[in-house]
Design an enzyme around this catalytic site. Sequence first.
Site, PDB file in Angstrom:
ATOM      1  N   TRP A 131       0.808  -1.230   0.000  1.00 45.04           N
ATOM      2  CA  TRP A 131       0.000   0.000   0.000  1.00 45.04           C
ATOM      3  C   TRP A 131       0.836   1.273   0.000  1.00 45.04           C
ATOM      4  O   TRP A 131       0.422   2.291   0.528  1.00 45.04           O
ATOM      5  CB  TRP A 131      -0.981   0.009   1.181  1.00 45.04           C
ATOM      6  CG  TRP A 131      -1.778  -1.233   1.289  1.00 45.04           C
ATOM      7  CD1 TRP A 131      -2.803  -1.640   0.476  1.00 45.04           C
ATOM      8  CD2 TRP A 131      -1.624  -2.279   2.261  1.00 45.04           C
ATOM      9  NE1 TRP A 131      -3.285  -2.857   0.874  1.00 45.04           N
ATOM     10  CE2 TRP A 131      -2.588  -3.280   1.973  1.00 45.04           C
ATOM     11  CE3 TRP A 131      -0.779  -2.462   3.347  1.00 45.04           C
ATOM     12  CZ2 TRP A 131      -2.709  -4.437   2.724  1.00 45.04           C
ATOM     13  CZ3 TRP A 131      -0.891  -3.615   4.102  1.00 45.04           C
ATOM     14  CH2 TRP A 131      -1.846  -4.584   3.796  1.00 45.04           C
ATOM     15  N   HIS A 132       2.002   1.220  -0.632  1.00 49.38           N
ATOM     16  CA  HIS A 132       2.860   2.406  -0.697  1.00 49.38           C
ATOM     17  C   HIS A 132       2.872   2.995  -2.108  1.00 49.38           C
ATOM     18  O   HIS A 132       3.857   3.586  -2.534  1.00 49.38           O
ATOM     19  CB  HIS A 132       4.288   2.049  -0.261  1.00 49.38           C
ATOM     20  CG  HIS A 132       4.401   1.626   1.162  1.00 49.38           C
ATOM     21  ND1 HIS A 132       5.569   1.140   1.719  1.00 49.38           N
ATOM     22  CD2 HIS A 132       3.490   1.623   2.169  1.00 49.38           C
ATOM     23  CE1 HIS A 132       5.366   0.848   2.999  1.00 49.38           C
ATOM     24  NE2 HIS A 132       4.109   1.123   3.288  1.00 49.38           N
ATOM     25  N   TYR A 133       1.768   2.845  -2.827  1.00 54.70           N
ATOM     26  CA  TYR A 133       1.717   3.351  -4.198  1.00 54.70           C
ATOM     27  C   TYR A 133       1.737   4.878  -4.213  1.00 54.70           C
ATOM     28  O   TYR A 133       1.331   5.541  -3.249  1.00 54.70           O
ATOM     29  CB  TYR A 133       0.504   2.797  -4.941  1.00 54.70           C
ATOM     30  CG  TYR A 133      -0.820   2.967  -4.245  1.00 54.70           C
ATOM     31  CD1 TYR A 133      -1.527   4.164  -4.323  1.00 54.70           C
ATOM     32  CD2 TYR A 133      -1.374   1.922  -3.506  1.00 54.70           C
ATOM     33  CE1 TYR A 133      -2.749   4.327  -3.699  1.00 54.70           C
ATOM     34  CE2 TYR A 133      -2.596   2.072  -2.866  1.00 54.70           C
ATOM     35  CZ  TYR A 133      -3.271   3.274  -2.961  1.00 54.70           C
ATOM     36  OH  TYR A 133      -4.475   3.429  -2.330  1.00 54.70           O
TER      37      TYR A 133
END
Length: 565
Positions: free
Chosen positions: A503-505
């Site tokens: 979830w580090h997009y």
Amino acid sequence: MEWLLKVRAIFFVLLSSSMLVQRRLRFVAFAAILLLHGFSSSFEQVPKYSFVNQATSAQASSSYDYIIIGGGTAGCPLAATLSQNATVLLLERGGTPYGNANITYLSSFGKSLRDDTDTSPSQRFVSEDGVINARARVLGGGSCINAGFYTRAAANYIAAAGWDPKLVNASYQWVEKMVAFQPEVKQWQSAVRDGLLEVGVGPYNGFTYDHFIGTKIGGTIFDADGERHTAADLLKYADPKRLTVLLHATVYKILFKTSGTKKTVAAGVIFRDVRGNLHRAYLNPNTKNEVIVSAGAIGSPQILMLSGIGPSSHLQSNNISLVLNQPFVGQGMSDNPMNAIFVPSPKPVEISLIQVVGITTFGSYIEAASGENFAPTSSLSMLSPKQRSPALDYDGLQGGFILEKIMGPLSKGDLMLKSRNPDENPSVTFNYFKEAEDLQRCVQGMKVIRSVIASKAFSGFRYNALPQELDFLLNITANSSINQFMVDSELESLCKDTVMTIWHYHGGCQVGKVVDSEYKVIGVDSLRVVDGSTFLDSPGTNPQATVMMLGRYMGVRILQERFKV
């Protein structure tokens, strides 16, 4: 052993289909990290924000000095800061995090991500790469649904961004005073830490928020009672007389003025409440006033496109009137790929989220999470009915994950609209491991994990021998001969076949392409983008600290510009 019989049964079913194997590989690790069971804590102290209301209470038309789209990880600190000297409207499409046990308590971590209802604080999407992902839909943004790790960006990242290091440090401290804590490190995390040091990921940097090569203990937004502190808590800094926060306010488009000006100028927004009523909010007449988009790496490029700023051909194909042909909107989308190995433990392990991180010299970050019951069967709820195997019993499988994610990444993708509906997820492609260097970083990271598992420091948490079936899957693994001697080409396949998101997009409105160094949208006046969509690379080992910092930092910078301080 009873656990071993269960594991064999699990993999007998999983091996029946190669496609199912690949999907389960992702889901088992994905769900396990999400479904850690923690402990109960005291009742949350809910802030009494007099300025937070439902969008249904809004007037049909209103005006403010600043209108911020997105009450997330950047939007909340930005709004709190700007409200000190200006009137601010903060529009959040989701609800409040307060009073929601699935958000607040560590013991409920992961439930929000599994909730796929329309009212969930997490909106699930699947990238065109086939990887399940999530975007926040709640006041406080991603800080309400993530694993809570808190760590700063590296000094060279700050320098490359052109940020003032003194103001950066002060902004981090402003955030940390409210939401960051030192975790209690117990046996599993200590074994991973010592294993990393034993295999050469040094030096040991102790507990620190800072980003250094070596092994360290980072911060967390969960306090000692297991309660989460989010970006919404930063609204405590706000001036309640100058700030208005509207919940369940979905922005449809940004309004512009084009006549009588040399350049297109942002003038306001149109938003909808849950009853379907449309509202308009305008900027007060002052050239210093602005619309600021802080809707995240998915929402910000989506809103710009819906408002007519984006690639002309793509907007025309969606029947959107062109305001500005900006071909870079939606480009440069990246998601740091994560790969995880589950290690069954012969003894119970503590409940822990990410605490220890090994920052390698080759661009891979090694982290760990553990829990006495990972409950992988809950992941079956995320599979289509034909893929479910409800007869499987995973109870009693204890252990934890050691995972790696790569820095950057170099691989880039894009974001495209599917419709003009702002509630519908756009089409997103991240192109995981498209660049060979990303893949090699994963291979090296997996080798480090393999060495940590085999280390003396970690010996108390591994079985001496495991069946060959486990080596085939490699999401449940330990010190086996096949795993130890796996060649690079096989590790490359492992990286590709078991890739997940952490979830580090980021990207889609990148600095130098869509916005300038002050985050002003190039080619339009009175419009900025302030959030992770502007990043070229993900900062540090986790972006949330830097995104919150950026909200505070830019709030200060904007006020300095407004008053020429």
